[in-house]
Enzyme design. Structure first.
Site, short mmCIF file in Angstrom:
data_model
loop_
_atom_site.label_atom_id
_atom_site.label_comp_id
_atom_site.label_asym_id
_atom_site.label_seq_id
_atom_site.Cartn_x
_atom_site.Cartn_y
_atom_site.Cartn_z
N SER A 1 -22.89 12.70 -16.13
CA SER A 1 -23.39 11.70 -17.07
C SER A 1 -24.78 12.07 -17.55
O SER A 1 -25.67 12.33 -16.74
CB SER A 1 -23.51 10.31 -16.44
OG SER A 1 -22.52 10.07 -15.52
N HIS B 1 -16.95 10.52 -19.42
CA HIS B 1 -16.56 11.79 -18.80
C HIS B 1 -15.51 12.44 -19.73
O HIS B 1 -14.38 12.01 -19.76
CB HIS B 1 -15.97 11.57 -17.40
CG HIS B 1 -16.96 11.04 -16.42
ND1 HIS B 1 -17.40 11.77 -15.34
CD2 HIS B 1 -17.60 9.88 -16.36
CE1 HIS B 1 -18.27 11.07 -14.65
NE2 HIS B 1 -18.41 9.90 -15.25
N ARG C 1 -14.60 16.26 -14.87
CA ARG C 1 -14.84 16.22 -13.42
C ARG C 1 -13.88 15.21 -12.78
O ARG C 1 -13.67 14.14 -13.30
CB ARG C 1 -16.28 15.78 -13.19
CG ARG C 1 -16.69 15.76 -11.74
CD ARG C 1 -18.16 15.40 -11.61
NE ARG C 1 -18.96 16.48 -11.05
CZ ARG C 1 -20.24 16.68 -11.31
NH1 ARG C 1 -20.87 15.87 -12.12
NH2 ARG C 1 -20.89 17.67 -10.75
N THR C 2 -13.32 15.60 -11.66
CA THR C 2 -12.54 14.65 -10.86
C THR C 2 -13.43 14.22 -9.70
O THR C 2 -13.98 15.05 -8.99
CB THR C 2 -11.25 15.32 -10.33
OG1 THR C 2 -10.47 15.73 -11.45
CG2 THR C 2 -10.45 14.36 -9.47
N HIS C 3 -13.61 12.91 -9.56
CA HIS C 3 -14.48 12.40 -8.49
C HIS C 3 -13.69 12.10 -7.23
O HIS C 3 -12.53 11.69 -7.28
CB HIS C 3 -15.20 11.13 -8.97
CG HIS C 3 -16.28 11.39 -9.97
ND1 HIS C 3 -16.03 11.48 -11.32
CD2 HIS C 3 -17.61 11.60 -9.80
CE1 HIS C 3 -17.18 11.73 -11.95
NE2 HIS C 3 -18.15 11.80 -11.06
N GLU D 1 -24.34 2.09 -3.64
CA GLU D 1 -24.77 1.89 -2.25
C GLU D 1 -25.37 0.49 -2.07
O GLU D 1 -25.92 -0.09 -3.01
CB GLU D 1 -25.83 2.94 -1.88
CG GLU D 1 -25.37 4.36 -2.02
CD GLU D 1 -25.25 4.82 -3.48
OE1 GLU D 1 -26.01 4.34 -4.34
OE2 GLU D 1 -24.35 5.64 -3.74
N SER E 1 -20.92 12.65 -6.44
CA SER E 1 -20.26 13.92 -6.81
C SER E 1 -21.00 15.08 -6.16
O SER E 1 -21.76 14.90 -5.21
CB SER E 1 -20.27 14.08 -8.35
OG SER E 1 -21.59 14.25 -8.82
N1 HPA Z 1 -25.80 5.60 -6.78
C1 HPA Z 1 -24.70 6.36 -6.82
N2 HPA Z 1 -24.27 6.98 -7.91
C2 HPA Z 1 -25.00 6.82 -9.01
C3 HPA Z 1 -26.15 6.02 -9.06
C4 HPA Z 1 -26.58 5.38 -7.86
O1 HPA Z 1 -27.59 4.67 -7.81
N3 HPA Z 1 -26.62 6.09 -10.33
C5 HPA Z 1 -25.79 6.90 -11.02
N4 HPA Z 1 -24.80 7.34 -10.24
#
Ligand code: HPA
Length: 277
Positions: A44, A76, A97-99, A198, A217
């Site tokens: 991104s 994406h 991308r595959t997450h 998180e 990722s």
């Molecule tokens: N955490 C996890 N992935 C992310 C975040 C984040 O704060 N911002 C963009 N991708």
């Protein structure tokens, strides 16, 4: 969003390296480019880089290439591009991308990296959008990844495959990036499984164990790149401060907007770095 079509990587008896070799053959056939030197995965905010690094000689939908999955997410792009730099290098730009959070397992997550290696690429540049733990960082700032902590509990390595990860995020390539932009800071990237962001407590844990960047990722891909013998360069765009570091709630929209705003500047930086690799 789940991808219900058959993917050869989902067959546990299949050899993922053979599928990567087949994918590399597809790329050679569809792009007309026999081999690539560098591979670049766009996260991104990094999408414009492909336009700046050179002349795009072919763009192909990733779905035409063996083992690739449909992109799961807005922002994406599901394409692979072959770009010729002014210096004569061939760059495979992976916008598909595959997450890990998609739930298809590490084989699919790292397939693009293994495919890139099978096309001949010796350098893997991984980019992402991520949350920053350092208070001094601001959204829109690119940082180098100096190391990672893999909190997914998963690995792309199968069986007793012992791979050295010292200097995984190549000091040589980080130094090259800092010669282009001496103000670039760096930090340790923690890969969480996601897709939820998180909790503030998880961010504090990441900080306590030595992390500076949180995301979903890159770490698994970097491991696969090292297994394939590639040299790795990693960049995070700090799209937001991590949960609890910033006091406002996180949103995917905010992440995309920070990416869009920073895109011209960080893409130009990336293009300059690629020119010296
Ligand atoms: N955490 C996890 N992935 C992310 C975040 C984040 O704060 N911002 C963009 N991708």
């Amino acid at each position: 969003m789940s991808d219900t079509r058959d993917n050869p990587l989902d067959d546990p008896t299949a050899d993922p390296f053979e599928i990567a070799a087949a994918a590399a053959d597809d790329i050679a056939r569809l792009t007309g480019v026999e081999a690539h030197d560098i591979a670049l995965t766009l996260g991104s905010g990094w999408g414009k880089a492909a336009d700046l690094i050179g002349e795009t000689t072919a763009t192909i939908p990733a779905t035409e290439v063996a083992g690739f999955s449909k992109p799961a997410l807005e922002g994406h792009v599901g394409t692979l591009r072959s770009v010729l730099t002014p210096g004569g290098k061939r760059v495979l730009v992976i916008g598909a991308r595959t997450h890990f959070y998609e739930g298809h397992g590490p084989r699919r997550v790292v397939h693009s990296v293994r495919t890139a290696a099978a096309t001949g690429a010796r350098t893997m540049v991984l980019t992402n959008g991520a949350g920053g733990i350092r208070h001094t960082w601001t959204p829109g700032q690119p940082v180098l990844i100096s190391d990672h902590i893999n909190l997914t509990g998963a690995s792309p390595l199968e069986g007793a495959t012992f791979i050295d990860l010292t200097d995984l995020y190549s000091m040589r390539l980080r130094d090259a990036a800092r010669r282009i932009d001496p103000s670039l800071e760096e930090g340790v990237y923690c890969q969480f499984r996601g897709p939820q962001y998180e909790t503030p407590a998880e961010v504090q844990m990441a900080k306590a164990i030595g992390g500076h960047i949180v995301g979903m990722s890159t770490a698994l891909e970097a491991i696969a790149a090292r297994q394939a013998g590639m040299e790795v360069l990693g960049f995070s765009l700090i799209t937001n401060l991590a949960a609890g570091i910033q006091t406002t709630p996180l949103s995917h929209q905010e992440v995309l907007e920070a990416g869009r705003e920073a895109e011209p500047r960080i893409s130009a930086l990336l293009a300059q770095v690629l020119a010296v690799l």
